[in-house]
Write a protein that holds these residues in place. Structure first.
Motif, PDB file in Angstrom:
ATOM      1  N   ARG A  59       7.866  -4.990  -5.732  1.00 49.55           N
ATOM      2  CA  ARG A  59       8.320  -4.775  -7.118  1.00 49.55           C
ATOM      3  C   ARG A  59       7.151  -4.503  -8.056  1.00 49.55           C
ATOM      4  O   ARG A  59       7.179  -3.587  -8.869  1.00 49.55           O
ATOM      5  N   SER A  60       6.100  -5.314  -7.895  1.00 47.54           N
ATOM      6  CA  SER A  60       5.011  -5.145  -8.862  1.00 47.54           C
ATOM      7  C   SER A  60       4.209  -3.875  -8.583  1.00 47.54           C
ATOM      8  O   SER A  60       3.489  -3.411  -9.457  1.00 47.54           O
ATOM      9  N   SER A  61       4.350  -3.293  -7.393  1.00 53.15           N
ATOM     10  CA  SER A  61       3.587  -2.063  -7.140  1.00 53.15           C
ATOM     11  C   SER A  61       4.409  -0.806  -7.451  1.00 53.15           C
ATOM     12  O   SER A  61       3.949   0.301  -7.248  1.00 53.15           O
ATOM     13  N   CYS A  62       5.624  -0.976  -7.902  1.00 53.30           N
ATOM     14  CA  CYS A  62       6.421   0.211  -8.280  1.00 53.30           C
ATOM     15  C   CYS A  62       7.115  -0.059  -9.611  1.00 53.30           C
ATOM     16  O   CYS A  62       8.329   0.069  -9.711  1.00 53.30           O
ATOM     17  N   ARG A  63       6.361  -0.405 -10.612  1.00 56.14           N
ATOM     18  CA  ARG A  63       6.958  -0.797 -11.895  1.00 56.14           C
ATOM     19  C   ARG A  63       7.916   0.272 -12.387  1.00 56.14           C
ATOM     20  O   ARG A  63       7.581   1.447 -12.400  1.00 56.14           O
ATOM     21  N   GLY A  64       9.124  -0.179 -12.741  1.00 57.40           N
ATOM     22  CA  GLY A  64      10.135   0.771 -13.211  1.00 57.40           C
ATOM     23  C   GLY A  64      10.936   1.373 -12.063  1.00 57.40           C
ATOM     24  O   GLY A  64      11.955   2.018 -12.270  1.00 57.40           O
ATOM     25  N   GLY A  65      10.473   1.176 -10.827  1.00 64.88           N
ATOM     26  CA  GLY A  65      11.193   1.721  -9.674  1.00 64.88           C
ATOM     27  C   GLY A  65      12.338   0.799  -9.262  1.00 64.88           C
ATOM     28  O   GLY A  65      12.481  -0.309  -9.793  1.00 64.88           O
ATOM     29  N   ARG A  66      13.148   1.273  -8.346  1.00 66.57           N
ATOM     30  CA  ARG A  66      14.249   0.450  -7.846  1.00 66.57           C
ATOM     31  C   ARG A  66      13.993   0.109  -6.378  1.00 66.57           C
ATOM     32  O   ARG A  66      13.536   0.960  -5.610  1.00 66.57           O
ATOM     33  N   VAL A  67      14.290  -1.127  -6.018  1.00 63.24           N
ATOM     34  CA  VAL A  67      14.044  -1.605  -4.652  1.00 63.24           C
ATOM     35  C   VAL A  67      15.381  -1.959  -4.012  1.00 63.24           C
ATOM     36  O   VAL A  67      16.212  -2.626  -4.644  1.00 63.24           O
ATOM     37  N   PHE A  68      15.574  -1.492  -2.782  1.00 65.71           N
ATOM     38  CA  PHE A  68      16.844  -1.744  -2.085  1.00 65.71           C
ATOM     39  C   PHE A  68      16.574  -2.440  -0.759  1.00 65.71           C
ATOM     40  O   PHE A  68      15.714  -2.020   0.010  1.00 65.71           O
ATOM     41  N   LEU A  69      17.310  -3.494  -0.489  1.00 61.27           N
ATOM     42  CA  LEU A  69      17.266  -4.176   0.816  1.00 61.27           C
ATOM     43  C   LEU A  69      18.595  -4.884   1.023  1.00 61.27           C
ATOM     44  O   LEU A  69      19.119  -5.511   0.102  1.00 61.27           O
ATOM     45  N   GLY A  70      19.128  -4.758   2.229  1.00 61.06           N
ATOM     46  CA  GLY A  70      20.392  -5.428   2.530  1.00 61.06           C
ATOM     47  C   GLY A  70      21.590  -4.536   2.332  1.00 61.06           C
ATOM     48  O   GLY A  70      22.732  -4.953   2.534  1.00 61.06           O
ATOM     49  N   SER A  71      21.337  -3.294   1.934  1.00 60.26           N
ATOM     50  CA  SER A  71      22.433  -2.321   1.848  1.00 60.26           C
ATOM     51  C   SER A  71      22.189  -1.285   2.940  1.00 60.26           C
ATOM     52  O   SER A  71      21.128  -1.285   3.560  1.00 60.26           O
ATOM     53  N   PHE A  72      23.142  -0.399   3.172  1.00 62.35           N
ATOM     54  CA  PHE A  72      23.034   0.578   4.255  1.00 62.35           C
ATOM     55  C   PHE A  72      21.675   1.270   4.244  1.00 62.35           C
ATOM     56  O   PHE A  72      21.208   1.628   3.174  1.00 62.35           O
ATOM     57  N   PRO A  73      20.996   1.473   5.372  1.00 59.05           N
ATOM     58  CA  PRO A  73      21.457   1.205   6.734  1.00 59.05           C
ATOM     59  C   PRO A  73      21.043  -0.175   7.274  1.00 59.05           C
ATOM     60  O   PRO A  73      21.310  -0.459   8.425  1.00 59.05           O
ATOM     61  N   ARG A  96      18.601 -11.413  -4.814  1.00 62.76           N
ATOM     62  CA  ARG A  96      19.209 -11.055  -6.109  1.00 62.76           C
ATOM     63  C   ARG A  96      18.140 -10.837  -7.191  1.00 62.76           C
ATOM     64  O   ARG A  96      18.260  -9.976  -8.052  1.00 62.76           O
ATOM     65  N   GLU A  97      17.060 -11.651  -7.088  1.00 67.64           N
ATOM     66  CA  GLU A  97      16.031 -11.551  -8.126  1.00 67.64           C
ATOM     67  C   GLU A  97      15.260 -10.232  -8.044  1.00 67.64           C
ATOM     68  O   GLU A  97      14.830  -9.700  -9.055  1.00 67.64           O
ATOM     69  N   TYR A  98      15.094  -9.691  -6.823  1.00 67.65           N
ATOM     70  CA  TYR A  98      14.169  -8.565  -6.683  1.00 67.65           C
ATOM     71  C   TYR A  98      14.822  -7.218  -6.399  1.00 67.65           C
ATOM     72  O   TYR A  98      14.199  -6.195  -6.625  1.00 67.65           O
ATOM     73  N   VAL A  99      16.019  -7.192  -5.811  1.00 65.95           N
ATOM     74  CA  VAL A  99      16.540  -5.878  -5.392  1.00 65.95           C
ATOM     75  C   VAL A  99      17.465  -5.282  -6.445  1.00 65.95           C
ATOM     76  O   VAL A  99      17.999  -5.986  -7.297  1.00 65.95           O
ATOM     77  N   GLU A 135       0.840  -1.216   0.000  1.00 68.36           N
ATOM     78  CA  GLU A 135       0.000   0.000   0.000  1.00 68.36           C
ATOM     79  C   GLU A 135       0.867   1.254   0.000  1.00 68.36           C
ATOM     80  O   GLU A 135       0.647   2.174  -0.779  1.00 68.36           O
ATOM     81  N   THR A 136       1.851   1.262   0.893  1.00 66.90           N
ATOM     82  CA  THR A 136       2.732   2.431   1.003  1.00 66.90           C
ATOM     83  C   THR A 136       3.529   2.627  -0.278  1.00 66.90           C
ATOM     84  O   THR A 136       3.653   3.740  -0.798  1.00 66.90           O
ATOM     85  N   VAL A 137       4.072   1.528  -0.787  1.00 74.85           N
ATOM     86  CA  VAL A 137       4.886   1.624  -2.006  1.00 74.85           C
ATOM     87  C   VAL A 137       4.036   2.140  -3.172  1.00 74.85           C
ATOM     88  O   VAL A 137       4.448   3.026  -3.924  1.00 74.85           O
ATOM     89  N   SER A 138       2.826   1.617  -3.318  1.00 73.37           N
ATOM     90  CA  SER A 138       1.942   2.054  -4.418  1.00 73.37           C
ATOM     91  C   SER A 138       1.668   3.547  -4.322  1.00 73.37           C
ATOM     92  O   SER A 138       1.737   4.269  -5.315  1.00 73.37           O
ATOM     93  N   ARG A 139       1.328   4.008  -3.108  1.00 72.59           N
ATOM     94  CA  ARG A 139       0.990   5.427  -2.943  1.00 72.59           C
ATOM     95  C   ARG A 139       2.180   6.316  -3.316  1.00 72.59           C
ATOM     96  O   ARG A 139       2.065   7.270  -4.054  1.00 72.59           O
ATOM     97  N   TYR A 140       3.362   5.930  -2.799  1.00 75.31           N
ATOM     98  CA  TYR A 140       4.536   6.773  -3.067  1.00 75.31           C
ATOM     99  C   TYR A 140       4.999   6.644  -4.517  1.00 75.31           C
ATOM    100  O   TYR A 140       5.555   7.586  -5.075  1.00 75.31           O
ATOM    101  N   ALA A 141       4.736   5.509  -5.131  1.00 76.28           N
ATOM    102  CA  ALA A 141       5.053   5.382  -6.563  1.00 76.28           C
ATOM    103  C   ALA A 141       4.162   6.335  -7.354  1.00 76.28           C
ATOM    104  O   ALA A 141       4.617   7.009  -8.281  1.00 76.28           O
ATOM    105  N   ARG A 142       2.890   6.433  -6.968  1.00 81.62           N
ATOM    106  CA  ARG A 142       1.974   7.379  -7.647  1.00 81.62           C
ATOM    107  C   ARG A 142       2.446   8.808  -7.434  1.00 81.62           C
ATOM    108  O   ARG A 142       2.246   9.670  -8.275  1.00 81.62           O
ATOM    109  N   TRP A 143       3.100   9.060  -6.287  1.00 81.81           N
ATOM    110  CA  TRP A 143       3.603  10.402  -5.985  1.00 81.81           C
ATOM    111  C   TRP A 143       4.989  10.656  -6.595  1.00 81.81           C
ATOM    112  O   TRP A 143       5.658  11.609  -6.261  1.00 81.81           O
TER     113      TRP A 143
END
Ligand code: SF4
Length: 424
Positions: A252-266, A283-286, A208-216
């Motif tokens: 991933r599917s709620s922010c098409r074209g966006g970049r997703v980060f997890l496991g890097s700082f912080p 590796r597949e998603y981030v 939900e949060t990702v979708s809203r901010y992707a729209r923004w």
């Protein structure tokens, strides 16, 4: 019906406290949506002295600080009070205040919010709006009759009851996907503030949060978890790749074209959670090319002394697995643990060198004995001249980077300050 008082919360934030501030604004916004007596504003910490106050409102100025930033917050409060005495009530929260409510109040803050703030800030609003003292909110400490009064909240918040980011105001920052840590590393405030049971936001709520901010218009989605591969995990040291995959797939599917980060700082990854299956999902998603593994020391004796719950060999294995899974690897190491002798420190330098030979980078840190942890007030083992020279040599060869010099100095200054105030 009794008229409510208008209440305004001003959050002074910086880069480090942006995510915590987002959670509080999100919580209050949900109230303010139905109740016009609640208003919220956020201001960059360095612009705090530009704000105005409205005498018709009950005004709260809220700050948050880690231990290293606390003296700066206390100075800013003193300057604001000197100019605008009586115009506002001051609130301090976040790790430092949670670990040391008395110290925070003695520095001049009216209220110290210990622990999670989402429910506390709403209760403070309700009390202030009805003309009562906000000190009655659960989790709030204040000075009364020369002593510290208040109680910690007993119940951890249900993360799915609160948005990670504000839903009315656009306030982009990291998206917190879980809280708490089932490990109890002696130097770390996380399990002491958020508890040792790990709670995760549901994939649906995160989506939900990702979708809203992707729209923004947000394009980079940085997910935050104390132990990044622990999402959905129910047993110590055992990642749940299927839970991780469901969450990351929905993000991933709620922010098409966006970049997703997890496991890097912080966020960093505990070495015992680095399995081929979990790494393959990541590796597949981030979008991050590297992950950060928390190694902490090259000495098993030191790792045991701070209850890390893993060995040096676990770090070596994790580096190999992460690299085989397609990531560049950084390893966080730390110096200054009280149990650390010269031989342990040499082992940490040797490990840094070895990891550098395996193609990993090392982020070197120096211990800060944080309030509320078992190491609070304990003097770290400071570096000798020879040890500094060895570290500088590793840095010049590009193996080690980091702010250990500044952190060692900060720890020294902080402990000197504490000792002076104890002796005064
Ligand atoms: S595993 Fe990480 S978050 Fe958990 S207690 Fe240890 S250092 Fe803190």
């Amino acid at each position: 019906m009794r008229m409510k008082h208008g209440v305004r919360f001003t959050f002074a934030f910086d880069r480090a406290s942006r995510t915590a501030t987002a959670a509080l604004i999100a919580s209050l916004e949900a109230v303010a949506g139905d109740d016009p007596s609640c208003t919220v504003r956020a201001v960059l910490f360095e612009r705090l002295d530009e704000i105005d106050f409205d005498t018709a409102l009950v005004e709260f100025v809220c700050m948050s600080a880690m231990t290293s930033g606390f003296p700066g917050r206390a100075e800013a409060l003193a300057a604001l009070k000197a100019r605008r005495a009586g115009a506002f009530r001051s609130v301090i929260g976040w790790p430092h205040a949670t670990g040391d409510p008395r110290g925070a109040l003695e520095a001049g803050f009216d209220y110290c919010c210990a622990g999670e703030g989402e429910e506390t800030i709403r209760e403070m609003f309700e009390l202030a709006a009805s003309g009562r003292d906000a000190a009655g909110a659960g989790g709030v400490f204040t000075m009364r009759d020369g002593g510290v009064a208040g109680e910690r909240r007993r119940r951890a918040v249900d993360l799915d009851e609160f948005d990670a980011l504000p839903g009315r105001t656009r306030f982009p920052t990291y998206i917190e996907i879980g809280r708490g840590c089932m490990w109890g590393c002696a130097y770390c405030q996380t399990p002491r503030i958020f508890g040792r049971s790990e709670r995760f936001r549901s994939p649906a709520r995160i989506e939900e949060t990702v979708s809203r901010y992707a729209r923004w218009g947000m394009t980079d989605f940085r997910l935050l978890l104390p132990n990044a591969l622990a999402y959905g995990s129910v047993r110590p040291g055992a990642p749940e790749p299927s839970a991780l995959e469901e969450m990351l797939g929905r993000v991933r599917s709620s922010c098409r074209g966006g970049r997703v980060f997890l496991g890097s700082f912080p966020s960093e990854v505990r070495p015992d959670y680095v399995t081929p299956e979990a790494v393959a999902v990541l590796r597949e998603y981030v979008s991050n090319e590297s992950i950060v593994i928390g190694g902490q020391s090259g000495s098993d004796r030191v790792l045991a002394s701070v209850a890390r719950g893993h060995t040096v060999d676990d770090v070596r294995r994790a580096v190999d697995v992460a690299k085989a899974g397609g990531f560049r690897v950084s390893v966080d190491l730390m110096l200054g643990f009280p149990a650390e002798g010269p031989a342990d420190r040499e082992a940490t330098f040797d490990l840094a060198e070895e990891l550098g030979g395996r193609g990993a980078r090392v982020n070197m840190h120096f211990l800060m004995p944080l309030p509320g942890t078992p190491l609070a007030g304990v003097r770290p083992a400071f570096l000798s001249g020879d040890e500094r020279r060895r570290l500088d040599g590793l840095a010049q060869r590009g193996i080690v980077r980091g702010h250990w010099r500044r952190q060692e100095e900060t720890a020294r200054r902080w402990l000197d300050r504490e000792e002076r105030s104890r002796d005064a």
